[in-house]
Write a protein that holds these residues in place. Structure first.
Motif, PDB file in Angstrom:
ATOM      1  N   ALA A   1      25.982  35.926  61.993  1.00 29.49           N
ATOM      2  CA  ALA A   1      24.662  35.803  62.621  1.00 29.49           C
ATOM      3  C   ALA A   1      24.065  37.168  62.978  1.00 29.49           C
ATOM      4  N   ALA A   2      24.937  38.162  63.231  1.00 29.68           N
ATOM      5  CA  ALA A   2      24.463  39.476  63.668  1.00 29.68           C
ATOM      6  C   ALA A   2      24.104  40.393  62.506  1.00 29.68           C
ATOM      7  N   ARG A   3      24.603  40.102  61.309  1.00 30.27           N
ATOM      8  CA  ARG A   3      24.329  40.978  60.173  1.00 30.27           C
ATOM      9  C   ARG A   3      22.822  41.080  59.887  1.00 30.27           C
ATOM     10  N   THR A   4      22.431  42.246  59.423  1.00 30.17           N
ATOM     11  CA  THR A   4      21.027  42.469  59.092  1.00 30.17           C
ATOM     12  C   THR A   4      20.931  43.549  58.035  1.00 30.17           C
ATOM     13  N   GLY A   5      19.737  43.852  57.591  1.00 35.28           N
ATOM     14  CA  GLY A   5      19.546  44.843  56.547  1.00 35.28           C
ATOM     15  C   GLY A   5      19.171  46.209  57.079  1.00 35.28           C
ATOM     16  N   ALA A   6      18.958  47.126  56.147  1.00 39.35           N
ATOM     17  CA  ALA A   6      18.644  48.507  56.516  1.00 39.35           C
ATOM     18  C   ALA A   6      17.268  48.638  57.159  1.00 39.35           C
ATOM     19  N   ASP A   7      16.411  47.611  57.001  1.00 37.04           N
ATOM     20  CA  ASP A   7      15.091  47.699  57.628  1.00 37.04           C
ATOM     21  C   ASP A   7      15.200  47.662  59.142  1.00 37.04           C
ATOM     22  N   ILE A   8      16.189  46.936  59.674  1.00 32.67           N
ATOM     23  CA  ILE A   8      16.408  46.865  61.121  1.00 32.67           C
ATOM     24  C   ILE A   8      17.473  47.868  61.563  1.00 32.67           C
ATOM     25  N   ASP A   9      18.478  48.067  60.725  1.00 29.80           N
ATOM     26  CA  ASP A   9      19.606  48.949  61.079  1.00 29.80           C
ATOM     27  C   ASP A   9      19.788  50.014  59.993  1.00 29.80           C
ATOM     28  N   PRO A  10      18.846  50.969  59.893  1.00 30.11           N
ATOM     29  CA  PRO A  10      18.938  51.961  58.809  1.00 30.11           C
ATOM     30  C   PRO A  10      20.172  52.843  58.896  1.00 30.11           C
ATOM     31  N   LEU A  11      20.728  53.026  60.076  1.00 34.16           N
ATOM     32  CA  LEU A  11      21.921  53.863  60.221  1.00 34.16           C
ATOM     33  C   LEU A  11      23.212  53.087  60.023  1.00 34.16           C
ATOM     34  N   ARG A  12      23.103  51.785  59.844  1.00 31.65           N
ATOM     35  CA  ARG A  12      24.235  50.901  59.566  1.00 31.65           C
ATOM     36  C   ARG A  12      25.321  50.969  60.644  1.00 31.65           C
ATOM     37  N   ASP A  13      24.891  51.156  61.880  1.00 32.70           N
ATOM     38  CA  ASP A  13      25.844  51.169  62.994  1.00 32.70           C
ATOM     39  C   ASP A  13      26.525  49.811  63.155  1.00 32.70           C
ATOM     40  N   LEU A  14      25.806  48.746  62.814  1.00 31.80           N
ATOM     41  CA  LEU A  14      26.385  47.407  62.968  1.00 31.80           C
ATOM     42  C   LEU A  14      27.584  47.217  62.047  1.00 31.80           C
ATOM     43  N   ALA A  15      27.552  47.859  60.891  1.00 35.76           N
ATOM     44  CA  ALA A  15      28.683  47.744  59.971  1.00 35.76           C
ATOM     45  C   ALA A  15      29.936  48.369  60.569  1.00 35.76           C
ATOM     46  N   GLN A  16      29.769  49.483  61.267  1.00 32.98           N
ATOM     47  CA  GLN A  16      30.930  50.097  61.909  1.00 32.98           C
ATOM     48  C   GLN A  16      31.504  49.183  62.991  1.00 32.98           C
ATOM     49  N   LEU A  17      30.631  48.569  63.793  1.00 29.59           N
ATOM     50  CA  LEU A  17      31.112  47.648  64.816  1.00 29.59           C
ATOM     51  C   LEU A  17      31.773  46.423  64.181  1.00 29.59           C
ATOM     52  N   GLU A  18      31.202  45.936  63.080  1.00 31.28           N
ATOM     53  CA  GLU A  18      31.800  44.789  62.401  1.00 31.28           C
ATOM     54  C   GLU A  18      33.200  45.131  61.896  1.00 31.28           C
ATOM     55  N   SER A  19      33.384  46.375  61.450  1.00 32.53           N
ATOM     56  CA  SER A  19      34.708  46.773  60.957  1.00 32.53           C
ATOM     57  C   SER A  19      35.763  46.671  62.055  1.00 32.53           C
ATOM     58  N   ILE A  20      35.342  46.893  63.325  1.00 27.38           N
ATOM     59  CA  ILE A  20      36.296  46.774  64.436  1.00 27.38           C
ATOM     60  C   ILE A  20      36.735  45.321  64.592  1.00 27.38           C
ATOM     61  N   THR A  21      35.786  44.390  64.502  1.00 25.74           N
ATOM     62  CA  THR A  21      36.134  42.971  64.636  1.00 25.74           C
ATOM     63  C   THR A  21      37.118  42.552  63.547  1.00 25.74           C
ATOM     64  N   TRP A  22      36.828  42.936  62.298  1.00 23.19           N
ATOM     65  CA  TRP A  22      37.730  42.558  61.198  1.00 23.19           C
ATOM     66  C   TRP A  22      39.101  43.191  61.386  1.00 23.19           C
ATOM     67  N   SER A  23      39.136  44.398  61.921  1.00 21.82           N
ATOM     68  CA  SER A  23      40.422  45.052  62.174  1.00 21.82           C
ATOM     69  C   SER A  23      41.220  44.285  63.218  1.00 21.82           C
ATOM     70  N   VAL A  24      40.549  43.839  64.307  1.00 20.68           N
ATOM     71  CA  VAL A  24      41.225  43.047  65.341  1.00 20.68           C
ATOM     72  C   VAL A  24      41.719  41.723  64.763  1.00 20.68           C
ATOM     73  N   LEU A  25      40.939  41.150  63.839  1.00 22.91           N
ATOM     74  CA  LEU A  25      41.322  39.878  63.224  1.00 22.91           C
ATOM     75  C   LEU A  25      42.431  40.041  62.178  1.00 22.91           C
ATOM     76  N   GLY A  26      42.754  41.303  61.856  1.00 23.45           N
ATOM     77  CA  GLY A  26      43.830  41.544  60.891  1.00 23.45           C
ATOM     78  C   GLY A  26      43.371  41.638  59.457  1.00 23.45           C
ATOM     79  N   ASN A  27      42.087  41.537  59.198  1.00 28.20           N
ATOM     80  CA  ASN A  27      41.549  41.632  57.839  1.00 28.20           C
ATOM     81  C   ASN A  27      41.133  43.083  57.593  1.00 28.20           C
ATOM     82  N   THR A  28      42.120  43.934  57.317  1.00 24.34           N
ATOM     83  CA  THR A  28      41.840  45.370  57.199  1.00 24.34           C
ATOM     84  C   THR A  28      41.020  45.690  55.955  1.00 24.34           C
TER      85      THR A  28
END
Length: 616
Positions: free
Chosen positions: A539-566
């Motif tokens: 639900a939180a994912r979005t495109g470069a028009d809203i998040d041009p620096l792609r900071d959300l992708a870095q935060l998403e990587s933390i969630t996947w890491s906690v979930l064990g999906n490296t």
């Protein structure tokens, strides 16, 4: 050798030279102290006097003996060398101290003109013994609190006692105690309410500079006293800071019209800040444009005054921020701001404000990925760090705004311990609390990066208490949930997210809403709610028009890491690095040193991650 020195009367010449130099310096000191000559004049004469000592020795050696003496060629060459050395050194000292007076405005003011010299007069009680007890305690608590602030001189309790039961005009009190600011007020107790009225007054002029009224329910007397003292102290420190800034501006130029224009421009900038807070960005842009026009006129009135140039740079920075992360808008206004910064540094290379302006604009350019290549990005980053450090050093280590920004830079550099230290130093060296909200935020983010939940929670709580409407301190409550063992407040997460979104500036409101959702997804993953965490991610994912620096992708990587999906964590990190190539070098260095941030540690041994950052 000693006999030659005595015969040539070298010691007598040196003593005479020292005495003459001292006399000249005394005269120059008086002229500078009475504003007949500028501050730099004393430094020039002192430098010439020191550099001239070898010349005195040379003259005494060749001409100190009695009798007729010639001037040999070697003496001419030696004296010429001394003269060249003296002039070169004097020029260097003049250039390097060109910004020193701006870094120490307090020193240019007499005691009774200096707002940072304060006398807290005993509050007048109204309402019986309890009011008298509270008024006395509040006064002494204020004296104690303000006395601990570096940058303020506060008259002791004994000094204030002299005027406790004496009716005297403000100018008499100010002259007697040698202060520029007086604090006075009343404490009223009526029924179940306590009211405190406090005012800051200019000592000599008797002009009220600021006032504040506080009302509180009656409570345990000592707790109430501490709360009131803390609130009033914050108000007074900010008011004194504003007055000191205005007083210094008045003393920095002889052109009255130039000062008036800069003052008007400052009012336009303040008005723009209020409009930004009210989400009216178009009106804010218009007021900033007016401010720039006024500052351009001020430059014409006094071309030698650096303040209008600096303020035009800060106006350009403020305009750049109105555009959020929009590339062309930021490129235009950051470039314009840097032009003003370079003009200021050309004439005042050691000016703390100019160095900070240069660093701030370069660092913003770096953060927004406006560099044309990784090499240019690296140069921007290191030049910004160098100028931040130089600004702090030029101001004797006490420059809270530059320390705040340096702390942010060091967080991005991965130097979290030094980042936190700089933020803590800023907290201790910000006498007028101009940047305390940012300081608390930096301390929090550094603590969060160090995975220090106790310290992070402490400064998040303090920020919420002091700045309840600052969106950062709603964000910190969401960030705390992402730390291990900090999921107790998960049930309130969506309510806090709504507050964070509502409080955010309009140009970043949508990306901040999604950023907050990503922190909630990390908390859900830590709480073992994997499906919920994934749903929030999608639900939180979005495109470069809203998040041009792609900071959300870095935060998403933390969630996947906690979930064990490296593998998915690495894929999201790749998305982030594709938009932020300048971050790759630092990530590779941290991985080589096994010093990755805690949220990337699980990726260290993953082949995909090592390939991504260029490790074997």
């Amino acid at each position: 050798m000693l006999r030659d020195l005595i015969e040539r009367r070298v010691f007598r010449y040196v003593v005479a030279y020292a005495a003459a130099s001292w006399g000249v310096l005394e005269v120059i000191d008086q002229l500078v102290g009475n504003d007949v000559l500028p501050q730099v004049a004393y430094r020039i004469v002192l430098t010439l006097a020191i550099c001239g000592l070898p010349g005195a020795l040379i003259v005494s050696w060749f001409h100190g003996a009695k009798g007729r003496q010639e001037i040999p060629p070697i003496e001419r060459w030696l004296l010429a060398a001394v003269a060249v050395f003296a002039l070169t050194t004097t020029g260097f000292v003049t250039k390097m101290t060109a910004g020193a007076d701006a870094a120490r405005p307090v020193a240019a003011l007499s005691p009774t003109e200096n707002p940072a010299r304060v006398a807290v007069l005993y509050m007048e009680p109204r309402g019986g013994e309890e009011a008298e007890f509270l008024a006395s305690g509040l006064t002494e608590a204020l004296i104690d609190q303000l006395s601990e602030v570096r940058g303020l001189y506060v008259v002791s309790r004994n000094g204030s006692q002299v005027f406790r039961h004496v009716q005297a005009p403000p100018d008499s009190i100010a002259r007697t105690l040698e202060v520029g600011s007086l604090v006075a007020g009343t404490v009223s107790v009526s029924g179940d309410r306590v009211r405190v009225d406090v005012a800051l007054t200019s000592g000599l002029r008797g002009e009220q500079l600021a006032s504040r009224r506080l009302e509180r329910p009656r409570a345990e007397i000592f707790a109430l006293q501490d709360e009131l003292a803390d609130t009033v102290a914050v108000f007074l420190r900010r008011a004194i800071g504003r007055e000191l800034g205005a007083r210094f501006l008045r003393s920095a130029t002889k052109a009255v019209r130039a000062w008036e224009l800069v003052h008007q421009a400052g009012q336009e900038q303040d008005g723009a800040a209020l409009l930004v807070a009210a989400n009216d960005l178009d009106a804010a842009a218009r007021r900033l444009a007016t401010a720039d026009s006024l500052l351009a006129l001020a430059e014409q009135e006094d071309p030698a005054w650096v303040e209008p140039v600096l303020q035009r740079g800060w106006v350009a920075y403020a305009v750049s921020r109105l555009g959020g992360v929009e590339r062309s808008h930021n490129e235009q206004w950051i470039a314009r701001g840097l032009e003003h910064a370079e003009r200021a540094l050309a004439s005042h290379p050691n000016n703390a404000d100019a160095l900070e302006l240069s660093a701030t604009l370069r660092y913003r350019r770096y953060l927004l990925n406006l560099a044309g290549s990784p090499t240019e990005a690296d140069e921007l980053f290191h030049r910004a760090e160098r100028d931040f450090r130089a600004s702090i050093a030029a101001n004797g280590g006490a420059r809270a705004s530059a320390q705040n920004s340096l702390s942010h830079l060091l967080i991005n550099k991965g130097e979290l311990a030094e980042a936190k230290l700089n933020a803590l130093q800023a907290y201790a060296t910000d006498p007028f609390l101009e940047n305390v909200n940012l300081t608390l935020w930096r301390i929090f983010t550094a603590s969060w990066g160090l995975q220090d939940g106790v310290e992070a929670a402490r400064y998040c709580t303090e920020g919420n208490r002091r700045f309840p409407d600052d969106y950062r301190f709603s964000q910190c409550r969401l960030m705390l949930l992402a730390l291990p063992g900090m999921q107790e407040g998960l049930a309130d997460a969506w309510r806090v997210l709504d507050e964070f979104t509502e409080e955010s500036p309009p140009q970043v409101r949508e990306v901040n809403r999604r950023r907050g959702m990503m922190y909630i997804s990390i908390a859900l993953a830590r709480a073992g709610m994997a499906d919920s965490a994934k749903s929030v991610i999608y639900a939180a994912r979005t495109g470069a028009d809203i998040d041009p620096l792609r900071d959300l992708a870095q935060l998403e990587s933390i969630t996947w890491s906690v979930l064990g999906n490296t593998k998915e964590a690495v894929r999201q990190l790749e998305v982030y690095l594709s938009a932020n190539p300048q971050a790759l070098h630092g990530l590779r260095t941290d991985a080589q040193r096994h010093d990755l941030p805690w949220y990337h540690q699980p990726l260290l041994d993953e082949p995909e991650f090592r390939a991504l950052v260029g490790l074997r």
